[in-house]
Design a protein around this motif. Sequence first.
Motif, short mmCIF file in Angstrom:
data_model
loop_
_atom_site.label_atom_id
_atom_site.label_comp_id
_atom_site.label_asym_id
_atom_site.label_seq_id
_atom_site.Cartn_x
_atom_site.Cartn_y
_atom_site.Cartn_z
N GLU A 174 1.07 8.72 15.56
CA GLU A 174 0.72 7.40 15.02
C GLU A 174 1.97 6.55 14.80
OE1 GLU A 174 -1.24 5.99 10.94
OE2 GLU A 174 -2.71 6.83 12.36
N LYS A 175 3.08 7.19 14.42
CA LYS A 175 4.34 6.44 14.29
C LYS A 175 4.76 5.83 15.62
CE LYS A 175 7.87 8.19 12.10
NZ LYS A 175 8.86 9.20 11.62
N SER A 208 0.86 -1.19 0.00
CA SER A 208 0.00 0.00 0.00
C SER A 208 0.89 1.23 0.00
CB SER A 208 -0.92 0.01 1.22
OG SER A 208 -0.14 0.02 2.42
N PRO A 209 0.37 2.36 -0.46
CA PRO A 209 1.18 3.59 -0.40
C PRO A 209 1.55 3.93 1.03
CG PRO A 209 -0.72 3.87 -1.85
CD PRO A 209 -0.93 2.57 -1.14
N ALA A 210 2.80 4.29 1.25
CA ALA A 210 3.24 4.66 2.59
C ALA A 210 2.67 6.02 2.95
CB ALA A 210 4.77 4.71 2.64
N PRO A 211 2.07 6.14 4.14
CA PRO A 211 1.47 7.42 4.51
C PRO A 211 2.54 8.49 4.75
CG PRO A 211 1.43 5.91 6.37
CD PRO A 211 1.93 5.13 5.19
N ALA A 212 2.21 9.71 4.40
CA ALA A 212 3.11 10.84 4.67
C ALA A 212 2.79 11.37 6.06
CB ALA A 212 2.91 11.93 3.62
N THR A 249 10.17 0.74 -0.38
CA THR A 249 10.57 1.76 -1.36
C THR A 249 10.15 3.10 -0.76
OG1 THR A 249 8.55 2.10 -2.66
CG2 THR A 249 9.85 0.11 -3.15
N PRO A 250 10.60 4.22 -1.34
CA PRO A 250 10.19 5.50 -0.77
C PRO A 250 8.69 5.74 -0.77
CG PRO A 250 12.07 5.79 -2.23
CD PRO A 250 11.59 4.39 -2.41
N ARG A 251 7.94 5.01 -1.60
CA ARG A 251 6.52 5.29 -1.73
C ARG A 251 5.61 4.17 -1.26
NH1 ARG A 251 8.81 9.34 -2.20
NH2 ARG A 251 8.72 10.92 -3.84
N TYR A 252 6.16 2.98 -0.98
CA TYR A 252 5.30 1.84 -0.66
C TYR A 252 5.74 1.14 0.62
CZ TYR A 252 3.10 2.14 -5.25
OH TYR A 252 2.39 2.57 -6.35
N GLN A 253 4.76 0.56 1.29
CA GLN A 253 5.02 -0.23 2.48
C GLN A 253 4.15 -1.48 2.44
OE1 GLN A 253 3.86 2.36 5.74
NE2 GLN A 253 1.80 1.51 5.79
N ALA A 282 12.64 10.30 1.76
CA ALA A 282 11.37 9.70 2.16
C ALA A 282 10.51 10.62 3.01
CB ALA A 282 11.63 8.40 2.91
N ASP A 283 10.83 11.91 3.04
CA ASP A 283 9.99 12.91 3.73
C ASP A 283 9.88 12.68 5.23
OD1 ASP A 283 9.45 14.25 1.32
OD2 ASP A 283 7.82 12.86 0.86
N GLU A 284 10.90 12.13 5.86
CA GLU A 284 10.87 12.01 7.32
C GLU A 284 11.01 13.39 7.95
OE1 GLU A 284 14.00 10.32 10.49
OE2 GLU A 284 13.10 8.75 9.26
N THR A 285 10.27 13.62 9.03
CA THR A 285 10.29 14.93 9.69
C THR A 285 11.60 15.14 10.44
OG1 THR A 285 9.14 13.98 11.60
CG2 THR A 285 7.80 15.06 9.91
N LEU A 286 11.92 16.42 10.74
CA LEU A 286 13.17 16.78 11.40
C LEU A 286 12.92 17.70 12.60
CD1 LEU A 286 15.38 17.57 8.26
CD2 LEU A 286 15.49 15.52 9.68
N PRO A 287 12.23 17.22 13.62
CA PRO A 287 11.99 18.10 14.76
C PRO A 287 13.24 18.37 15.59
CG PRO A 287 11.15 15.90 15.21
CD PRO A 287 11.58 15.92 13.77
N GLY A 288 14.22 17.49 15.54
CA GLY A 288 15.42 17.64 16.36
C GLY A 288 15.31 16.83 17.63
N THR A 289 16.46 16.49 18.21
CA THR A 289 16.50 15.59 19.37
C THR A 289 15.71 16.15 20.55
OG1 THR A 289 18.67 14.80 18.67
CG2 THR A 289 18.04 14.41 20.95
N GLU A 290 15.89 17.41 20.86
CA GLU A 290 15.21 17.98 22.04
C GLU A 290 13.70 18.00 21.84
OE1 GLU A 290 16.86 21.64 23.40
OE2 GLU A 290 18.93 21.00 23.07
N ALA A 291 13.26 18.49 20.69
CA ALA A 291 11.83 18.57 20.44
C ALA A 291 11.21 17.17 20.35
CB ALA A 291 11.57 19.35 19.16
#
Length: 953
Positions: A307-308, A294-298, A344-348, A421-430
Amino acid sequence: MPRHFLRRLALTVTLLAATLPALAAVDLSAPIPVGPQVKVGKLPNGLTYYIHKNNMPAQRLELRLVVKAGSVLEDDDQRGLAHFVEHMAFNGSTHFKRQELVTYMQAIGVKMGADLNAYTSFDETVYILPIPTDRKDNVDKGFAVLEDWAHGLTLNEADIDKERDIVLEELRLHKGAGERLNKVVMPKLFNGSKYAERLPIGKEEVLRNFKPDTLRRFYRDWYRPDLMAVVVVGDIEPSEAEKQIRAHFAGLSNPVPERKRDYPDISSRLDTEALVVTDKEARGNAVFLRYPVSPAPARLTYGGYREKKIESLFSMMLNLRLLDLITQPDAPFLGGSTGITRFTPRYQAYYAIAAVGPRGAEPAIAALVQENMRARKFGFSEAELERARKNMLRSYERGYNERNTTNSASYVGEYLRNFLADETLPGTEAEYRLVQEFLPGITLEEVNAFARKTIPADSGKLVVYSGVERADTPAPAHEALLAAARMAEQADIGQRTDKALAARLMEHPPAPGNIVEESEDKALGLTRLTLSNGVKVILKPTDFHRDQVMLSGARFGGQMLFDEKDIPNTRYASQVAANMGLKDFSPADMGKILAGKSASASTLLAGYTDEVRGNSGADIEEIEAMLQVLWLRFDGVRRDETLYKAYMDSQKEMLRNRQAQPEARFRDAIVDTLYNKNPYEPRELTLDDAARVSLDRSIEIYRQRFSSAKGMTFVLVGSFDVAKLKPLLATYLATLPTSELTVAYRDVGLRPVTGVVKKEVLGGVEQKSILSVTFTGPAAWSEQESLRMAALMEVMNLRLYEVLRTNLGLIYGAQISGAVRKIPYEHYVISGLIPTGPEKMDKVVAALFEQIERLKTAGPDEAELAKVKTNWRQRNQRSLRENVYWMQRLQASVLDGTDPDRILKVMDDVDAMTAADIRAAAQRYFKVDNYVQVVLNPERPATVAAAASQAGN
């Protein structure tokens, strides 16, 4: 919940409240912003960049060029050329002619392979360049290299043709059972998608015959700024990094016209299908269930992040259940895992996989499916969720504590995943703050709802069995696999119950002993203790890592003290004891009791030594937990026949599968030839050996060596306060039993053969060969001589790369290593493994011995020795800021009886080393009248293999 956990949680929340902005009522639909730790920017031409200033280690910069293009973008006549372009990045560009880049990098201390490297995958190509920043010219050149990779490769015909042989040798290394199995399985896994047809290594006929313009077309089409990112992490001012990026990359332009960068679709499987594939050289048997893709959710919002975390908790709990299964009588498999994989970057897809044991494929499939169905139907328990919460919190807490002492290379992966793969970057502290915010509010019902939604019921799965082709164990039929999965889905599954466990490993610690002697070594920052039971301790408090404590202990003893008939039991004694747990607790029980704590300790009965290793966080209660585990390992052995049988079944299956592997038989032949089949030789055990293992005798041997700590010196290095640590050492280390036992090694007379001995081993159906060469002999051991041997090996490996690979194209890679050893007698061993083709073997042998003779007659040139010294100087600078280095060197100084002051002075010996010293070492150690040469050749020569292939067609 344990008191220490609540206290740490409260303290952490207080600290975060004081140091981080308030995170009031989180809007779950809001996107997660990029944290302040990194600057993310984009040039007008579309190139993305990431800049993160980090001073660990000092004077070092991690540079990456990331290209969002890989093998899946190749045209039919380019299969393998995405990877070939990567090779050509080191073989001629605007600022560096062929091999000048590698030569320059080696001159500033950057090793090819270990430091300077690259990789190509389906969807990306990543170039890796660590740079020392002690000179500005290094930094300038580093960015120039990235620019050359991005648009300055020369790709001239002569250089391309030179590289063909090297890439074809890499392709040869890929050949074997794994490649043959993948050719059958991959099209099914990717449901006929283009991914299955574009393995990065490519096709041999393309690599041999492509025209240079075909390669240039790939480079022109896909190496363009809108598909690129530059990652800069390390000891550099962000303004300077951004200035370099703009200077080197702002002038790049995208091709006109642009080819569209597509990601191939992967269709979803509608029907359940089984696949059975075997090979006589396979490494083992496994079952793999892949459910519909299925398409990997963004997951770019706070809600997506939450949810992660639910998904992570779910995976942790379900996989711990599978871990429990392997400890049961007649375990259904040797090991397994299940969860969601993003392939893949788009599927899971959801998957379940298990290593098949002696019971076969059907029980493994049934167990995987039933545990998934159980979680889907009944969910998890509050106790399971609480343990998972603790472990997750501790993981993020460690990252937070180490945020200022984390190596720059560790941060790079986050930025690659953000770009690819559009992973978020909040940083270690956040991110730690988010985990603190979200974890307590994630309910059991939410996790169970996620399980019901995520675990597929029965639709569209692919059931794969891959295994060793054996006459005595036929592979299962397709119908049997499908029937096993179907019956498991329809089985009447009961709810899982948790057994009650103690809250801690030791209810009552032992009455403390005493510290009877104490001294300080201010030059090295050491505290030395002698305890009331005679045990000695060396303490080295550091600030290298804020949340790490490492422990080691060693004394002479080991396996060689025991008779020949006990060899299998001595080899397995430590592992048998470890796999049965401690006290009243199985290993799984211990994991549950220690949930939320970073603490472990293990023992090892090595060849000539008895050894202990331990790790913990910096929290004083975690250090105590580590010491408790250590104390209990000396308190006896937990006897558990069920766990013993499960462990030995897994070992026997591993050894049975190992017999199918030609490389394994080759390694055995090397050892047998070198030591003339001496029973004490360091070879792998066999099935016959495993059959001779006795539970009670293994326990008896373990107790003989680890029921007493007599003669032990423990070394603790890390983030601790000596004053606070002393009471724990008095409680746990000073109370270890120290009854009489032998604290010495035994020389059993294990010696290599003398003279020139040559042997050929036939194995494997692919046209692959391996050359093994081993030089041995007596040597006068000293720390300085060990350095000279190490330098000789470094120079030899430079020669292997430059001559055998780059100039002659005979190999893809090779490694030669050597050491001067003190125990059990003063001697040296040099060994090398060089893979190549059978048709090239004579040339490889001749070239190797030619280089040996050159070193013996002329020694290294000054440039070669300078490369070695520069690399060692930089490595030493980094090592002196690593706990593991200090632990190993201090422990070695105890066993060797040497002055630990050399830890700070070793570079004096390195600086004093001359080319003449290396030449003399080559003359001492490369004795061409005393070596063992073993060659692995294929079972069938190329002419026979080709004829058989044509007959099959």
